[in-house]
Design an enzyme around this catalytic site. Sequence first.
Site, PDB file in Angstrom:
ATOM      1  N   LYS A 174      51.567  48.769  45.509  1.00 42.72           N
ATOM      2  CA  LYS A 174      50.159  48.816  45.672  1.00 42.72           C
ATOM      3  C   LYS A 174      49.472  48.275  44.610  1.00 42.72           C
ATOM      4  CE  LYS A 174      46.563  49.266  47.432  1.00 42.72           C
ATOM      5  NZ  LYS A 174      45.964  50.442  47.793  1.00 42.72           N
ATOM      6  N   LYS A 242      40.371  53.380  38.804  1.00 43.69           N
ATOM      7  CA  LYS A 242      41.604  54.008  38.624  1.00 43.69           C
ATOM      8  C   LYS A 242      42.421  53.288  39.170  1.00 43.69           C
ATOM      9  CE  LYS A 242      42.848  55.939  42.574  1.00 43.69           C
ATOM     10  NZ  LYS A 242      43.575  55.774  43.689  1.00 43.69           N
TER      11      LYS A 242
END
Length: 300
Positions: A174, A242
Amino acid sequence: MATRIGFIGIGIMGKPMVRNLAKAGFELVIHNRSRRNVDELTAEFDNVTAATSPREVAVQVDTIVTMLPDSPDVRDVVFGEHGLLPEMTAGKLLIDMSTIAPATSVEIAEALRAQGASALDAPVSGGDKGAIAGTLSIMVGGSAEDFERARPIFEAVGKTIVHVGDVGAGQVVKACNQVVVALNYAAVSEALVMGAKAGVDPARIVQVLNGGLAASRVLEMRGPTMIEHKFEPGFRVDLHRKDLRIAMATAREQAVPLPMTALVSQFFEVLAANGGGGLDHSALLTVFERLANFEVPAQA
């Protein structure tokens, strides 16, 4: 296949995922810190019920899915005062579909393993549109046995479902995904600003680029809304910031330089510093417009 599962985190992504799971025939016990989405789903589906805490979810089911914003949120759901951990006994499975630090996924999996339970890290790509359509790309870390056990759940919410390795590997992939997406947004932004400032209709630019080697999912899904300056999230800038921090930390651990990612991450920081943290990440376009001193012509 166990048809009764838990789901924690009913936000932009979690809400449509619960809908697709409910439509696929799963019975769900759901929890979220705020009640609005929970109440909406329990009113909409007879096979969806609410729990008052993560622990109450874990008492009622053997398999739990989490879809939360960040590592601290997942840690709190697992280890917090009303967390899952005491009820995660032998045979239970946690499927964390959040995007968090790989080290956090490993920490949680080890804590569950000590009690005879297990975990998969299964972050997704495809945004809110993919979540609504049930076409998410899912990258899964964990054992092959747990992956097969969870496959019916993944098939209800996703289209591209790949077991990428052991615990933590899903989060690594990811991070790779978010690097490519961020750089793609930067490239599309630069191209649209250059073309528009030179007087070319940006809709024509998107049309042409989507027909050639420059085509991408970013251009296909967000090109039209970028042109129209429609930046309702979607996927918020603050969440991509983030994710890029996770990617940079992972790269440092592996001694891998990410110079382009580091640069683009700073553009996202500029966007957030100017109040854009809650916008869709396609709003990166506006940073490049300011850099070029280009004001979008008013719509007729």
